[in-house]
Write a protein that holds these residues in place. Structure first.
Motif, short mmCIF file in Angstrom:
data_model
loop_
_atom_site.label_atom_id
_atom_site.label_comp_id
_atom_site.label_asym_id
_atom_site.label_seq_id
_atom_site.Cartn_x
_atom_site.Cartn_y
_atom_site.Cartn_z
N THR A 152 -4.98 6.62 -15.34
CA THR A 152 -4.03 6.92 -14.27
C THR A 152 -4.22 8.34 -13.74
O THR A 152 -4.15 8.58 -12.53
CB THR A 152 -2.59 6.72 -14.77
OG1 THR A 152 -2.43 5.35 -15.20
CG2 THR A 152 -1.57 7.02 -13.68
N HIS A 153 -4.48 9.27 -14.64
CA HIS A 153 -4.81 10.64 -14.23
C HIS A 153 -6.07 10.64 -13.35
O HIS A 153 -6.10 11.29 -12.29
CB HIS A 153 -5.04 11.53 -15.45
CG HIS A 153 -5.80 12.78 -15.14
ND1 HIS A 153 -5.20 13.93 -14.66
CD2 HIS A 153 -7.14 13.06 -15.21
CE1 HIS A 153 -6.11 14.85 -14.47
NE2 HIS A 153 -7.30 14.37 -14.78
N GLU A 154 -7.10 9.94 -13.79
CA GLU A 154 -8.37 9.92 -13.05
C GLU A 154 -8.17 9.33 -11.65
O GLU A 154 -8.70 9.86 -10.66
CB GLU A 154 -9.40 9.10 -13.83
CG GLU A 154 -9.80 9.74 -15.14
CD GLU A 154 -10.60 8.80 -16.04
OE1 GLU A 154 -11.17 9.29 -17.04
OE2 GLU A 154 -10.65 7.58 -15.76
N VAL A 155 -7.43 8.25 -11.57
CA VAL A 155 -7.18 7.60 -10.28
C VAL A 155 -6.40 8.54 -9.36
O VAL A 155 -6.73 8.71 -8.18
CB VAL A 155 -6.42 6.27 -10.47
CG1 VAL A 155 -5.99 5.69 -9.13
CG2 VAL A 155 -7.28 5.27 -11.23
N SER A 156 -5.36 9.15 -9.90
CA SER A 156 -4.51 10.03 -9.09
C SER A 156 -5.29 11.24 -8.56
O SER A 156 -5.19 11.60 -7.38
CB SER A 156 -3.32 10.51 -9.91
OG SER A 156 -2.55 9.42 -10.36
#
Length: 305
Positions: free
Chosen positions: A204-208
């Protein structure tokens, strides 16, 4: 006599013990009043919004900000606490749907929780404005296992349709559509370590981060991207934000997630592993990305609000 291996004790970072001297006390950019702000939170599973950032979300809502939420998965692989709902948990003899019913049940819990947090609009990634021609309607929970050191590790039995095994680019494009629609001034997610390290939190961090960076320089880009702080490091030179938020809203929202959370006392809770954790009004963040023209609100400016 056979020796039995002791189960590792899960590790969860506790926020608020280490505050930088130059910490700020707002997530908003300089010059933006809370009543005019739009803040988008991006979380991995139902309950993460409440246990991790519930005090912040409640405070922002109370101040008049528009608080929106994207949840990446429905939490199909979560462990279930109440005995009467145990049949929803994968691995139980009665569970033959791969966790679909649990995901639906947890979606209902989330609907109740976000009312307590004052969330304006919510969607799961893959639905509504995030939908696209190649975007799956559902990104499934990847699950996790506890490593010998008490840290989360990848679940070897995760579905090929789960969040961590499907296309990062497709997920980024989906979140970009959400950001373009809501036009948040600020996006809040996890730091690179994913809080306590769940693989879905890390993804989720990577996507954001990729979604915000891809929009950089356009009218749709947010001003700031914050990550929920995990382990504190004195060598971390990024801006730290300290939010003393609404513990009442946070506790009420956490209580809605009955399958996942036990409210043990006024100021403590447990997950299914029964590790006691504090229900804290203090949540800390690190600045991950900022637009070239954006400046965070300093402590002295925050006191003048």
């Amino acid at each position: 006599m056979l020796s039995q291996e002791k189960e590792p004790t899960p590790y969860y970072p506790e926020q608020g013990h280490n505050i930088c001297e130059d910490a700020v006390y707002s997530l908003l950019p300089e010059g933006l009043e809370p009543c005019d702000a739009r803040v988008l939170f991006v979380h991995a599973h139902p309950d993460d919004e409440s246990t991790s950032t519930g005090a912040t979300m409640g405070l922002l809502a109370d101040s008049g900000a528009q608080v929106d939420l994207v949840t990446m998965t429905r939490g199909e692989l979560g462990e279930v606490i109440p005995c009467e709902l145990k049949h929803l948990e994968i691995g139980q003899p009665q569970c033959t749907d791969g966790g679909q019913a649990l995901g639906e049940y947890r979606s209902g819990e989330l609907s109740e929780a976000i009312q307590s947090l004052g969330v304006h609009e919510h969607l799961f990634l893959g639905e509504g404005v995030s939908a696209g021609k190649e975007t799956p309607a559902i990104f499934y929970d990847s699950g996790m296992v506890w490593g010998a050191d008490g840290r989360p590790e990848a679940n070897p039995q995760a579905s090929q349709e789960c969040l961590t095994r499907t296309s990062l680019d497709i997920q980024v494009q989906a979140l970009m559509r959400v950001i373009k629609h809501y036009r948040p001034h600020v996006v809040v997610t996890y730091d690179a370590g994913g809080g306590y390290g769940h693989p879905d939190h890390v993804r989720t961090h990577e996507v954001s981060l990729e979604a915000v960076k891809n929009l950089g320089g356009t009218a749709d880009a947010p001003c700031l991207l914050w990550g929920l702080e995990g382990d504190y490091s004195s060598e971390d030179n990024r801006v730290q934000a300290v939010i003393d938020g609404s513990v009442a809203r946070k506790r009420e929202a956490m209580a809605a997630h009955r399958t996942q959370v036990i409210i043990a006392s006024e100021d403590s809770y447990q997950f299914s592993n029964l590790v006691v954790q504090k229900i804290s009004a203090r949540e800390t963040y690190r600045l991950i990305w900022s637009a070239p023209t954006a400046t965070v609100v300093s402590a002295s400016q925050e006191k003048k609000r």
